[in-house]
Design a protein around this motif. Structure first.
Motif, mmCIF file in Angstrom:
data_model
loop_
_atom_site.group_PDB
_atom_site.id
_atom_site.type_symbol
_atom_site.label_atom_id
_atom_site.label_comp_id
_atom_site.label_asym_id
_atom_site.label_seq_id
_atom_site.Cartn_x
_atom_site.Cartn_y
_atom_site.Cartn_z
ATOM 1 N N GLY A 57 39.246 39.490 39.620
ATOM 2 C CA GLY A 57 39.217 39.033 41.004
ATOM 3 C C GLY A 57 39.024 40.137 42.015
ATOM 4 N N GLN A 63 35.127 37.424 39.586
ATOM 5 C CA GLN A 63 35.988 36.899 40.637
ATOM 6 C C GLN A 63 36.018 35.371 40.575
ATOM 7 O OE1 GLN A 63 35.273 38.588 44.500
ATOM 8 N NE2 GLN A 63 35.172 40.669 43.736
ATOM 9 N N LEU A 66 40.455 30.979 40.705
ATOM 10 C CA LEU A 66 41.623 30.533 39.949
ATOM 11 C C LEU A 66 42.838 30.415 40.856
ATOM 12 C CD1 LEU A 66 41.309 32.995 36.920
ATOM 13 C CD2 LEU A 66 40.537 30.616 36.989
ATOM 14 N N TYR A 68 45.736 32.153 40.786
ATOM 15 C CA TYR A 68 46.050 33.385 40.070
ATOM 16 C C TYR A 68 47.552 33.542 39.833
ATOM 17 C CZ TYR A 68 41.339 35.326 40.346
ATOM 18 O OH TYR A 68 39.999 35.558 40.175
ATOM 19 N N THR A 69 47.874 33.915 38.604
ATOM 20 C CA THR A 69 49.207 34.363 38.242
ATOM 21 C C THR A 69 49.072 35.737 37.589
ATOM 22 O OG1 THR A 69 49.190 33.494 35.979
ATOM 23 C CG2 THR A 69 49.883 31.974 37.752
ATOM 24 N N HIS A 72 47.183 35.839 34.167
ATOM 25 C CA HIS A 72 45.727 35.984 34.120
ATOM 26 C C HIS A 72 45.353 37.459 33.999
ATOM 27 C CE1 HIS A 72 45.885 31.940 36.124
ATOM 28 N NE2 HIS A 72 44.846 31.724 35.336
ATOM 29 N N GLN A 73 46.060 38.310 34.733
ATOM 30 C CA GLN A 73 45.757 39.744 34.693
ATOM 31 C C GLN A 73 46.173 40.366 33.368
ATOM 32 O OE1 GLN A 73 43.851 40.848 36.834
ATOM 33 N NE2 GLN A 73 44.216 39.818 38.787
ATOM 34 N N VAL A 201 41.920 36.603 44.715
ATOM 35 C CA VAL A 201 43.346 36.751 44.416
ATOM 36 C C VAL A 201 44.153 36.665 45.715
ATOM 37 C CG1 VAL A 201 45.104 38.158 43.304
ATOM 38 C CG2 VAL A 201 42.765 38.208 42.455
ATOM 39 N N SER A 204 44.283 33.118 46.836
ATOM 40 C CA SER A 204 45.204 32.346 46.012
ATOM 41 C C SER A 204 46.654 32.614 46.400
ATOM 42 C CB SER A 204 44.987 32.673 44.525
ATOM 43 O OG SER A 204 45.925 32.004 43.714
#
Length: 286
Positions: A57, A63, A66, A68-69, A72-73, A201, A204
């Motif tokens: 992202g 990118q 999503l 994002y949490t 995910h990373q 990100v 989000s």
């Protein structure tokens, strides 16, 4: 260093690399990119093994739109490490990147997350695809639940509106800002809109984390699972990540050393790059 790219299972990862051997993998903060680490990498020998990654992202990496949490990373970082066939890593993370590094170390210990990215799951056998980090260096790390953050950046949400009206309003305000000698403030607002529209990100986080219960992926309950020697570096004057967040990390991780840099704020990887470069290359002495 030029930006390289590599295709992962689903997404593209962008990164900068120097040297060969067991690398320091640098993970940048919110609204940042791999380029943020140049001041610290320039303090190291040219052949010192370093990799600075654009997180999912951000920057030149994919990118996707999503919700994002941090998981995910972690999955993205795991795929990146596997794609480069790295067998040992030292993770260095600033702010949001420090959160990613800590969450990765927790996942490497056996914790995982639900398939819908909604919660941590109890530990099982460690996933062999996650290389346990040999060491962590967390610089003003985010990832500690702090209910005072809720609503702190609500005022930025209008900057996310994808309508020409916002740009028209900003254009109309620009002469007034000059007249009132507020050019710097106006430039900061305009830059924030530009960055927020580019950063999925950030969008989000501003739209999906509206209440304390949305902090589903913070790490403070799981820090005891981190086995790697950990250096935690805090800024004495940091108003973005309060000192007690860093102290929570230091108290929760069994092999942790906390260093507080005097007069340092949240941009300490730029302002205190020499001191940080020295700390991350020295042994951890809890």
């Amino acid at each position: 260093m030029s930006l390289k790219t590599i295709q992962l299972k689903t997404y593209q990862a962008a990164y900068r690399q120097q040297g060969q051997g067991t690398p320091l993998i640098f993970l940048h903060g919110f609204l940042g990119s791999s380029a943020n680490w140049q001041p610290i990498m320039s303090q190291l020998p040219l052949d010192y093994p370093c990799i600075a990654l654009d997180l999912l992202g951000f920057g030149g990496s994919s990118q996707p739109p999503l919700k994002y949490t941090i998981w995910h990373q972690v999955a993205f970082l795991q795929e990146f490490i596997a794609a480069l066939d790295l067998q040992a890593v030292h993770l260095v993370g600033h702010s949001y990147g420090g959160w990613v590094a800590a969450a990765y170390a927790i996942a490497a210990s056996g914790y995982t997350w639900a398939a819908d990215y909604s919660r941590w799951l109890p530990p099982t056998a460690a996933d062999p695809r996650l290389i346990s980090p040999a060491r962590l260096s967390l610089v003003a790390p985010a990832g500690i639940r702090d209910d005072s953050f809720v609503g702190r950046y609500t005022y930025l949400r209008p900057l996310l509106w994808q309508t020409p009206l916002i740009d028209w309003i900003l254009s109309a305000i620009a002469p007034l800002a000059r007249l009132c000698h507020q050019e710097a403030t106006f430039a900061q607002i305009y830059r924030a809109r530009t960055e927020l529209l580019k950063q999925p990100v950030a969008r989000s986080f501003l739209t999906d984390r509206l209440t304390p219960t949305d902090a589903i992926d913070t790490v403070e309950p799981y820090l005891g699972a981190i086995a790697a020697p950990t250096q935690i570096i805090a800024g004495e004057l940091d108003s973005t990540i309060p000192l007690w967040h860093c102290q929570t990390y230091a108290a929760g991780i069994p092999q942790a050393q906390l260093t507080v840099l005097p007069q340092a704020e949240h941009d300490l990887i730029q302002t205190h790059s020499k001191a940080i470069a020295q700390l991350i290359t020295q042994p951890v002495t809890p």
